[in-house]
Write a protein that holds these residues in place. Structure first.
Motif, mmCIF file in Angstrom:
data_model
loop_
_atom_site.group_PDB
_atom_site.id
_atom_site.type_symbol
_atom_site.label_atom_id
_atom_site.label_comp_id
_atom_site.label_asym_id
_atom_site.label_seq_id
_atom_site.Cartn_x
_atom_site.Cartn_y
_atom_site.Cartn_z
ATOM 1 N N ALA A 187 -60.809 -41.844 44.934
ATOM 2 C CA ALA A 187 -60.942 -42.724 43.773
ATOM 3 C C ALA A 187 -61.067 -44.190 44.190
ATOM 4 N N TYR A 188 -60.327 -44.585 45.213
ATOM 5 C CA TYR A 188 -60.438 -45.934 45.781
ATOM 6 C C TYR A 188 -59.861 -45.912 47.195
ATOM 7 N N PRO A 189 -60.232 -46.883 48.032
ATOM 8 C CA PRO A 189 -59.745 -46.883 49.420
ATOM 9 C C PRO A 189 -58.280 -47.266 49.504
ATOM 10 N N HIS A 190 -57.672 -46.913 50.632
ATOM 11 C CA HIS A 190 -56.257 -47.228 50.823
ATOM 12 C C HIS A 190 -56.026 -48.730 50.832
ATOM 13 N N ALA A 191 -56.887 -49.456 51.544
ATOM 14 C CA ALA A 191 -56.764 -50.916 51.598
ATOM 15 C C ALA A 191 -57.429 -51.509 50.362
ATOM 16 N N SER A 192 -56.762 -51.405 49.227
ATOM 17 C CA SER A 192 -57.306 -51.901 47.968
ATOM 18 C C SER A 192 -56.174 -52.471 47.132
ATOM 19 N N VAL A 193 -56.540 -53.208 46.106
ATOM 20 C CA VAL A 193 -55.536 -53.809 45.220
ATOM 21 C C VAL A 193 -54.681 -52.745 44.540
ATOM 22 N N GLY A 195 -53.920 -49.748 45.588
ATOM 23 C CA GLY A 195 -53.051 -49.150 46.589
ATOM 24 C C GLY A 195 -51.896 -50.066 46.958
ATOM 25 N N PHE A 196 -52.192 -51.363 47.059
ATOM 26 C CA PHE A 196 -51.143 -52.327 47.386
ATOM 27 C C PHE A 196 -50.127 -52.442 46.259
ATOM 28 N N LEU A 197 -50.607 -52.554 45.030
ATOM 29 C CA LEU A 197 -49.704 -52.711 43.888
ATOM 30 C C LEU A 197 -48.811 -51.476 43.707
ATOM 31 N N ALA A 198 -49.357 -50.311 43.981
ATOM 32 C CA ALA A 198 -48.562 -49.086 43.833
ATOM 33 C C ALA A 198 -47.447 -49.021 44.860
ATOM 34 N N ALA A 199 -47.640 -49.672 46.014
ATOM 35 C CA ALA A 199 -46.631 -49.621 47.070
ATOM 36 C C ALA A 199 -45.507 -50.631 46.859
ATOM 37 N N VAL A 200 -45.727 -51.644 46.039
ATOM 38 C CA VAL A 200 -44.728 -52.712 45.862
ATOM 39 C C VAL A 200 -43.395 -52.187 45.317
ATOM 40 N N PRO A 201 -43.385 -51.361 44.248
ATOM 41 C CA PRO A 201 -42.089 -50.878 43.738
ATOM 42 C C PRO A 201 -41.283 -50.097 44.769
#
Length: 236
Positions: A187-193, A195-201
């Protein structure tokens, strides 16, 4: 209390160590992971080897976290405690496989520099990078999502942290699992906005839990739940 405090402090320290080692490790790997012709050039072998060392520290800290938390969780949720420990071992195994694949790029580059025929080296290098990327998605992606949700639920049941901390994990775990699944299906690459936002929590959850365990483990017995007596002792 003497049996509880060391585990709480150890778990807090290991959570911090895992985060502190994993983030720079990925950054140090970038010359090898981002450049398809890395094995054909001068290379940055020392940087890659340092990244591998940090990933080895990360894998050890990941397993250590599961071991340290197991005695704290099994009193209230023995099945979840065992499941979390097993999940952390699996996560560490994925990290180790990715580490070995990346370090193999260094060996391949050095062999080519020493005179090995570079024919086909590009294809081998791309395959090794793909191994790293898939294990990174399976370990610090899919597995960490399940592990986070499981630990947050167990922490809530065991009363090891305030509810807002466990709630952060209960939100962050499924979120990063969903994001990793989306990356898995393209659906989208790992190095993407996203993916980053999902990892923050998940990062907020781990750091909050680590700080709480460190503070609680260094204070008094009232900061952690009392140990549940063993069945034989309770019967006696």
């Amino acid at each position: 209390m003497s049996s509880i405090r060391p585990h709480a402090v150890s778990a807090g320290v290991l959570l911090l160590v895992a985060a502190a080692a994993s983030i720079p490790a990925l950054a140090l790997y970038q010359p090898a992971l981002a450049d398809p012709d890395y094995v054909l050039g001068a290379g940055a072998d020392g940087q890659i080897l340092l990244g591998g060392l940090l990933e080895a520290v990360t894998a050890a800290a990941v397993v250590g976290t599961g071991v340290a938390l197991y005695p704290l969780l099994r009193r209230a949720t023995p099945a979840a405690a065992a499941g979390y420990l097993a999940g952390r071992v699996l996560e560490a195994a994925m990290i180790a496989v990715g580490m070995v694949a990346t370090l193999a790029l260094v060996t391949l580059r050095q062999e080519i520099a020493a005179g090995l025929d570079p024919a086909g080296a590009g294809a081998v290098a791309r395959a090794l990078v793909a191994v790293h990327d898939w294990t990174f998605l399976a370990g610090p992606g899919l597995a960490i999502g399940v592990n986070t949700a499981l630990l947050a639920w167990a922490v809530r049941r065991a009363g090891l942290a305030p509810r807002w901390i466990s709630a952060t994990g209960l939100v962050g775990g499924p979120l990063v699992l969903a994001s990793s699944t989306a990356i898995f299906v393209g659906a989208y690459p790992h190095a993407s906005v996203p993916g980053f936002l999902a990892a923050v929590p998940v990062l907020v959850w781990e750091m909050s839990l680590a700080v709480h365990l460190l503070r609680a483990g260094r204070r008094t017995a009232r900061d952690l739940p009392a140990a549940v007596p063993a069945p034989a002792a309770a019967h006696a």
